[in-house]
Scaffold this motif. Sequence first.
Motif, mmCIF file in Angstrom:
data_model
loop_
_atom_site.group_PDB
_atom_site.id
_atom_site.type_symbol
_atom_site.label_atom_id
_atom_site.label_comp_id
_atom_site.label_asym_id
_atom_site.label_seq_id
_atom_site.Cartn_x
_atom_site.Cartn_y
_atom_site.Cartn_z
ATOM 1 N N ALA A 248 -67.215 75.600 8.918
ATOM 2 C CA ALA A 248 -67.117 74.891 7.644
ATOM 3 C C ALA A 248 -68.502 74.673 7.077
ATOM 4 O O ALA A 248 -69.455 74.377 7.819
ATOM 5 C CB ALA A 248 -66.398 73.555 7.828
ATOM 6 N N GLY A 249 -68.621 74.810 5.755
ATOM 7 C CA GLY A 249 -69.905 74.564 5.102
ATOM 8 C C GLY A 249 -70.266 73.089 5.154
ATOM 9 O O GLY A 249 -71.351 72.696 5.577
ATOM 10 N N LYS A 250 -69.334 72.248 4.703
ATOM 11 C CA LYS A 250 -69.540 70.809 4.735
ATOM 12 C C LYS A 250 -68.278 70.123 5.230
ATOM 13 O O LYS A 250 -67.169 70.556 4.913
ATOM 14 C CB LYS A 250 -69.911 70.275 3.350
ATOM 15 N N SER A 251 -68.468 69.074 5.993
ATOM 16 C CA SER A 251 -67.334 68.290 6.504
ATOM 17 C C SER A 251 -67.656 66.812 6.336
ATOM 18 O O SER A 251 -68.818 66.389 6.433
ATOM 19 C CB SER A 251 -67.084 68.595 7.992
ATOM 20 N N LYS A 252 -66.600 66.046 6.103
ATOM 21 C CA LYS A 252 -66.748 64.600 5.985
ATOM 22 C C LYS A 252 -65.881 63.926 7.034
ATOM 23 O O LYS A 252 -64.685 64.202 7.132
ATOM 24 C CB LYS A 252 -66.353 64.127 4.590
ATOM 25 N N LEU A 253 -66.504 63.067 7.814
ATOM 26 C CA LEU A 253 -65.782 62.343 8.864
ATOM 27 C C LEU A 253 -65.202 61.063 8.297
ATOM 28 O O LEU A 253 -65.892 60.294 7.621
ATOM 29 C CB LEU A 253 -66.715 62.010 10.030
ATOM 30 N N VAL A 254 -63.929 60.844 8.586
ATOM 31 C CA VAL A 254 -63.264 59.615 8.151
ATOM 32 C C VAL A 254 -62.590 58.976 9.366
ATOM 33 O O VAL A 254 -62.353 59.620 10.386
ATOM 34 C CB VAL A 254 -62.216 59.884 7.048
ATOM 35 N N MET A 265 -61.639 65.206 10.266
ATOM 36 C CA MET A 265 -62.660 65.958 9.535
ATOM 37 C C MET A 265 -62.036 66.609 8.304
ATOM 38 O O MET A 265 -61.094 67.401 8.425
ATOM 39 C CB MET A 265 -63.283 67.039 10.414
ATOM 40 N N ASN A 266 -62.555 66.286 7.152
ATOM 41 C CA ASN A 266 -62.145 66.935 5.900
ATOM 42 C C ASN A 266 -63.154 68.042 5.601
ATOM 43 O O ASN A 266 -64.266 67.784 5.131
ATOM 44 C CB ASN A 266 -62.102 65.919 4.762
ATOM 45 N N MET A 267 -62.768 69.291 5.911
ATOM 46 C CA MET A 267 -63.681 70.420 5.805
ATOM 47 C C MET A 267 -63.539 71.119 4.463
ATOM 48 O O MET A 267 -62.432 71.213 3.900
ATOM 49 C CB MET A 267 -63.407 71.432 6.927
ATOM 50 N N THR A 268 -64.646 71.657 3.980
ATOM 51 C CA THR A 268 -64.649 72.479 2.767
ATOM 52 C C THR A 268 -65.307 73.820 3.070
ATOM 53 O O THR A 268 -66.124 73.928 3.990
ATOM 54 C CB THR A 268 -65.415 71.772 1.630
ATOM 55 N N ASP A 269 -64.939 74.819 2.281
ATOM 56 C CA ASP A 269 -65.458 76.180 2.479
ATOM 57 C C ASP A 269 -65.262 76.605 3.936
ATOM 58 O O ASP A 269 -66.211 76.935 4.656
ATOM 59 C CB ASP A 269 -66.937 76.277 2.092
ATOM 60 N N THR A 270 -63.991 76.639 4.338
ATOM 61 C CA THR A 270 -63.662 76.832 5.752
ATOM 62 C C THR A 270 -63.210 78.256 6.022
ATOM 63 O O THR A 270 -62.445 78.845 5.246
ATOM 64 C CB THR A 270 -62.552 75.849 6.172
ATOM 65 N N LEU A 271 -63.678 78.787 7.147
ATOM 66 C CA LEU A 271 -63.258 80.098 7.611
ATOM 67 C C LEU A 271 -62.786 79.941 9.057
ATOM 68 O O LEU A 271 -63.512 79.437 9.913
ATOM 69 C CB LEU A 271 -64.409 81.104 7.544
ATOM 70 N N ASP A 287 -59.015 81.896 5.311
ATOM 71 C CA ASP A 287 -60.072 81.379 4.445
ATOM 72 C C ASP A 287 -59.470 80.298 3.566
ATOM 73 O O ASP A 287 -58.448 80.522 2.916
ATOM 74 C CB ASP A 287 -60.662 82.511 3.594
ATOM 75 N N SER A 288 -60.104 79.116 3.548
ATOM 76 C CA SER A 288 -59.540 78.002 2.796
ATOM 77 C C SER A 288 -60.662 77.148 2.216
ATOM 78 O O SER A 288 -61.737 77.019 2.814
ATOM 79 C CB SER A 288 -58.648 77.132 3.701
ATOM 80 N N GLU A 289 -60.389 76.583 1.059
ATOM 81 C CA GLU A 289 -61.373 75.695 0.445
ATOM 82 C C GLU A 289 -61.397 74.332 1.136
ATOM 83 O O GLU A 289 -62.451 73.714 1.268
ATOM 84 C CB GLU A 289 -61.064 75.509 -1.037
ATOM 85 N N LYS A 290 -60.209 73.871 1.581
ATOM 86 C CA LYS A 290 -60.130 72.558 2.233
ATOM 87 C C LYS A 290 -59.250 72.645 3.481
ATOM 88 O O LYS A 290 -58.182 73.252 3.430
ATOM 89 C CB LYS A 290 -59.560 71.513 1.277
ATOM 90 N N VAL A 291 -59.725 72.037 4.555
ATOM 91 C CA VAL A 291 -58.971 71.964 5.802
ATOM 92 C C VAL A 291 -59.150 70.560 6.395
ATOM 93 O O VAL A 291 -60.260 70.018 6.412
ATOM 94 C CB VAL A 291 -59.454 73.021 6.830
ATOM 95 N N VAL A 292 -58.041 69.988 6.861
ATOM 96 C CA VAL A 292 -58.092 68.683 7.529
ATOM 97 C C VAL A 292 -57.897 68.924 9.031
ATOM 98 O O VAL A 292 -56.878 69.467 9.452
ATOM 99 C CB VAL A 292 -57.010 67.725 6.989
ATOM 100 N N LEU A 293 -58.887 68.534 9.817
ATOM 101 C CA LEU A 293 -58.852 68.749 11.262
ATOM 102 C C LEU A 293 -58.845 67.395 11.973
ATOM 103 O O LEU A 293 -59.743 66.572 11.785
ATOM 104 C CB LEU A 293 -60.068 69.569 11.712
ATOM 105 N N ASN A 294 -57.815 67.179 12.785
ATOM 106 C CA ASN A 294 -57.730 65.956 13.584
ATOM 107 C C ASN A 294 -58.258 66.230 14.991
ATOM 108 O O ASN A 294 -57.845 67.187 15.649
ATOM 109 C CB ASN A 294 -56.283 65.462 13.679
#
Length: 429
Positions: A248-254, A265-271, A287-294
């Motif tokens: 992932a290019g950028k991820s945000k932890l919540v 993890m809310n991932m963007t630009d994910t492969l 390939d996805s713009e947004k991915v949510v990973l628990n």
Amino acid sequence: MSFRFSEDKSPGPAEEKLLNIEKRADRSMGIAADFLRTGAEFISDKIDAFQRRYMHKGELRDRVLDRYLLRELLLYFAISFLFFFMVFFVNQILLLAENILKKRVPVWDVVKLITYCLPFIIAQSAPFATLVGFLMCLGRLMSDNEIIIFHASGLGYRILLRPVILLGIAISIASFFVNDYLLPLGTIHYNKLYRSILASNPTVELEPHSVKRLNSSTLVIGNVSGSEVSDLVLFDKGNDNRMRIIAAGKSKLVSARKEGVLMQMNMTDTLALFFDENKFSDYDVLDSEKVVLNIFDSSFFNSGTTVSPREMTSYDLGRTLQRMKKDSTTNKRTLNLYSLEYNKKFSLPFGSFFFAILALPLALLFGKRNGQTIGMILGIFICVLYWAMMILGQIAASRNGFNAFWSMWIPDLVIGTAGCLFYIRLKRT
């Protein structure tokens, strides 16, 4: 006519009174003498009984020496214990400060984490304190020529061996209680609090520009700024046992929103790449713009939601091992890990006994001059070797499948055998 004069010998009132006083005095003196005689006989009988009971073959002398030696050994053990306790305590504080304090975790939570670590610190300190403390104490006795005095009095090494073994056993039993009861209790509370900290502040476990190895996956972490992570790569296995690589290019932890989930993890630009280890030609790409990973707590904690072997007493862990051995589906690596923890509950605390056996001959052989200093240096050196053997044994058992019993007991057996050999050499000198 003749006259006969007779002398009247009957006492007068004054003389009769004086005679009565003398008779009473004699009677009182007789009673007092009888009382004193009886008391003297009673005291004499008690002294004889005391001598027969305690002074048989010098037992009273031995008891006095035992109390003296136990007091000295306990004093030096306490000093050494404080030294090792502070070493492990400061090390634990530094670890928490590096991983938690700089992540702005509440200070009170950090204090509680340190408190829950105290049983582990005590259990680790007791065996090493036994060796160093006993070496310093017995080395001091040797340097001050007190051992020579014992020999000149007709006493052998048995007068030293008895208190050393007794105190070594007592320390081992106390350490076993801490290791078997307080350590599991502290571990349970520690893991519970640590889970809550991770759930509220996920970045606690993520260091910038590092590789984080979890139980079932590996994270390659780029830059970490607040709750944002850049250039994150995840390697793990899916439920279908296929390997997957997620970048992932950028991820945000919540914070976690579900039970059993530590972080999201809310991932963007994910492969994402999915493939079979045995068949690399068969793969899937997503390939996805947004991915949510628990990320579940089982990724950080071996047990997940179940009780880990470190959170069990020896009795509960022994019963669990019996059930696991009867279950044919039990993983051998998991069985070995449980067996490793079970043997560690006994080998570590009772290491104090083996260290006590080693300390006696070493102190008398090498402590003729500067016994305290030599004992401290020699003790710390042996502690490092013992610690290295324990770590290597745990690594061999957990990673290479080496027998868990021998992994944990070889260090104690080496120490005990060395102590017996040095004692035999001491007896021959």
